[in-house]
Scaffold this active site. Structure first.
Site, PDB file in Angstrom:
ATOM      1  N   HIS A 188      -3.821  -6.545  -0.295  1.00 10.78           N
ATOM      2  CA  HIS A 188      -4.047  -6.795   1.130  1.00 10.78           C
ATOM      3  C   HIS A 188      -5.375  -6.175   1.554  1.00 10.78           C
ATOM      4  CE1 HIS A 188       0.512  -7.486   1.631  1.00 10.78           C
ATOM      5  NE2 HIS A 188      -0.130  -8.639   1.558  1.00 10.78           N
ATOM      6  N   GLU A 245       4.228   1.938  -0.847  1.00  7.18           N
ATOM      7  CA  GLU A 245       3.558   1.891   0.453  1.00  7.18           C
ATOM      8  C   GLU A 245       3.063   3.316   0.680  1.00  7.18           C
ATOM      9  OE1 GLU A 245       2.989  -0.723   2.190  1.00  7.18           O
ATOM     10  OE2 GLU A 245       4.554  -2.179   1.749  1.00  7.18           O
TER      11      GLU A 245
HETATM   12  O1  0X9 Z   1       4.881  -7.157   3.194  1.00  5.05           O
HETATM   13  C1  0X9 Z   1       4.341  -6.789   2.146  1.00  5.05           C
HETATM   14  O2  0X9 Z   1       3.740  -7.558   1.400  1.00  5.05           O
HETATM   15  C2  0X9 Z   1       4.416  -5.306   1.756  1.00  5.05           C
HETATM   16  N1  0X9 Z   1       4.159  -4.474   2.894  1.00  5.05           N
HETATM   17  S1  0X9 Z   1       2.645  -4.407   3.516  1.00  5.05           S
HETATM   18  O3  0X9 Z   1       2.711  -3.617   4.737  1.00  5.05           O
HETATM   19  N2  0X9 Z   1       1.714  -3.636   2.513  1.00  5.05           N
HETATM   20  O4  0X9 Z   1       2.179  -5.716   3.718  1.00  5.05           O
HETATM   21  C3  0X9 Z   1       5.811  -4.996   1.282  1.00  5.05           C
HETATM   22  C4  0X9 Z   1       6.275  -5.841   0.180  1.00  5.05           C
HETATM   23  C5  0X9 Z   1       7.636  -5.425  -0.207  1.00  5.05           C
HETATM   24  N3  0X9 Z   1       8.385  -6.538  -0.591  1.00  5.05           N
HETATM   25  C6  0X9 Z   1       9.383  -7.057   0.159  1.00  5.05           C
HETATM   26  N4  0X9 Z   1       9.816  -6.502   1.241  1.00  5.05           N
HETATM   27  N5  0X9 Z   1       9.872  -8.173  -0.319  1.00  5.05           N
HETATM   28 ZN    ZN Z   2       0.197  -4.594   1.578  1.00  3.38          ZN
END
Ligand code: 0X9
Ligand code: ZN
Length: 413
Positions: free
Chosen positions: A159, A358
């Site tokens: 990201h 995270e």
């Molecule tokens: O949403 C995401 O891709 C990740 N969090 S972020 O804030 N870095 O964007 C978390 C991904 C974890 N995976 C799932 N929750 N499926």
């Molecule tokens: Zn992320």
């Protein structure tokens, strides 16, 4: 004063128009990113024949990178829709100058690897949509036989705005190489018995775009042209396991746009190719920010991994790593359901024991949403995540050892 400025401007304009060659000469090393109208193979061939490199093909346009001369030729054919120079001038705001932009990271990787070429290799695993190389560093005390050793893979920068997630893998490359050379016995033993892969910046286009104007844009996705006037696919929704089954969007304008199909993006394709080319990879860690969490599959479903031992190994390893970094271990879907992320694919498709960290901060009191915590935080976050990284490398030979009483022997080369 005003008049002088106008005269100067007119003079510059005239010199540029009368001496176009001079202009071309001074900027000829600049590459241009171009969106070019091309609806069939004939038109794509016209584009390719200019010498520009076609990086992506869609139904009615291509994305290509080329020199000023190649851009001029495409413009002459009337096919050029959008272009911009790919400069290396994009940089972090002064207060965050310690963070590495793409050029600084590339430079650092080149220097580190050439100073430790006995144990490290730098390669490009593919190009981003705007033509930047996605770098991987491979570290092993036995590079020629590395494929026969247990392997671990670490990634950052899926990201764009999560710049801290690049600083960790980059630092661990430096740490491993310098500690090995300094004779640190633990690091030497670890590196001699393992094959370590580190890809610090999976999404270079997004990261550069995020810092391209001197103030952060809070950009998340890559820089794909979606064809509907929007840009960007969420790379952590584009992996091809249970893709599009929830927690991702079909709209190009969404921050969680899953892309037109699984693995539609060159960045996720590159990771897929790389992981599939290294069958010895048993553990994976993808760094993201922020919230101080250790996440493991599934992310696409509330149910846990069906194989009890695999579920357990993720739980036990996450809990162990949490003792070092103080993060909260949990199944990814407990955060929220999201499909198409790296870890669901790595485990779901290849049974790789896979984690998302995270990183810090814990909450969003640091500028937009906690993505910009400043540079003061970097060393502490690197330090507290070192043991978890070493632990994953140690247990790459057999992650199930972590289930033995006391976590099993600390390291078996
Ligand atoms: O949403 C995401 O891709 C990740 N969090 S972020 O804030 N870095 O964007 C978390 C991904 C974890 N995976 C799932 N929750 N499926
Ligand atoms: Zn992320």
């Amino acid at each position: 004063m005003k008049l002088t400025m106008m005269v100067t401007a007119v003079f510059i304009f005239l010199s540029l128009s009368f001496f176009p060659f001079q202009e071309a000469h001074t900027v000829s090393s600049t590459q241009y990113w171009m969106k070019i109208r091309a609806t069939d193979a004939f038109q794509r061939t016209l584009v390719a024949n200019t010498g520009a490199s076609i990086e992506a093909t869609r139904e009615d346009f291509v994305v290509a990178i080329g020199t000023l001369e190649e851009k001029a030729a495409i413009e002459k054919m009337g096919l050029l829709e959008v272009s911009f120079p790919l400069t290396s001038e994009m940089d972090f705001p002064a207060k965050d100058a310690i963070y590495h932009n793409y050029a600084e990271m590339t430079d650092k990787l080149n220097k580190l690897v050439s100073n430790h070429s006995d144990i490290a290799e730098l390669s490009s695993i593919g190009k981003s949509i705007e033509g930047r190389e996605i770098w991987a560093v491979r570290i092993s005390g036995n590079l020629s036989q590395a494929e026969t050793l247990p392997a671990a893979i670490f990634m950052g920068g899926h990201h764009a705005r999560e710049h801290l997630s690049v600083e960790l893998p980059l630092y661990y490359i430096e740490y491993f190489l310098t500690e090995y050379k300094n004779g640190n016995p633990r690091i030497q033993r670890l590196i001699n018995g393992r094959d370590i892969h580190i890809i610090p910046m999976v999404n270079p286009d997004g990261a550069e775009f995020d810092i391209s104007t001197g103030s952060y844009k809070a950009w998340r996705k890559n820089r794909a042209i979606n064809g509907d006037g929007t840009q960007g696919v969420d790379l952590n929704r584009n992996y091809g396991f249970k893709w599009g089954t929830g927690g991702s969007s079909s709209s190009g304008s969404s921050d969680t746009f899953k892309g037109p199909h699984p693995f539609s993006e060159p960045e996720t394709q590159a990771i897929k190719r790389y992981i599939e080319a290294h069958e010895n990879i048993t553990v994976l860690l993808s760094f993201h920010t922020f919230s101080q969490l250790i996440l493991y599959p599934w992310g696409h479903a509330n149910s846990g991994i069906p194989i009890a031992r695999d579920r357990q190994v993720h739980e036990v390893m996450a809990k162990k790593m949490a003792e070092w970094n103080g993060y909260k271990p949990q199944q990814a879907s407990q955060l929220y359901i999201a499909s198409g992320d790296t870890t669901d694919w790595a485990y779901g498709e290849h049974k790789i024991i896979a984690f998302t960290f995270e990183l810090d901060p814990g909450s969003s009191g640091f500028g937009p949403g906690g993505f910009y915590p400043g540079s003061g935080i970097i060393p502490e976050v690197q330090r507290k995540n070192l043991e978890p990284v070493l632990y994953l490398i140690e247990y790459a030979d057999n992650p199930y050892r972590s289930l033995e009483a006391g976590g099993g022997p600390i390291f078996k080369p």
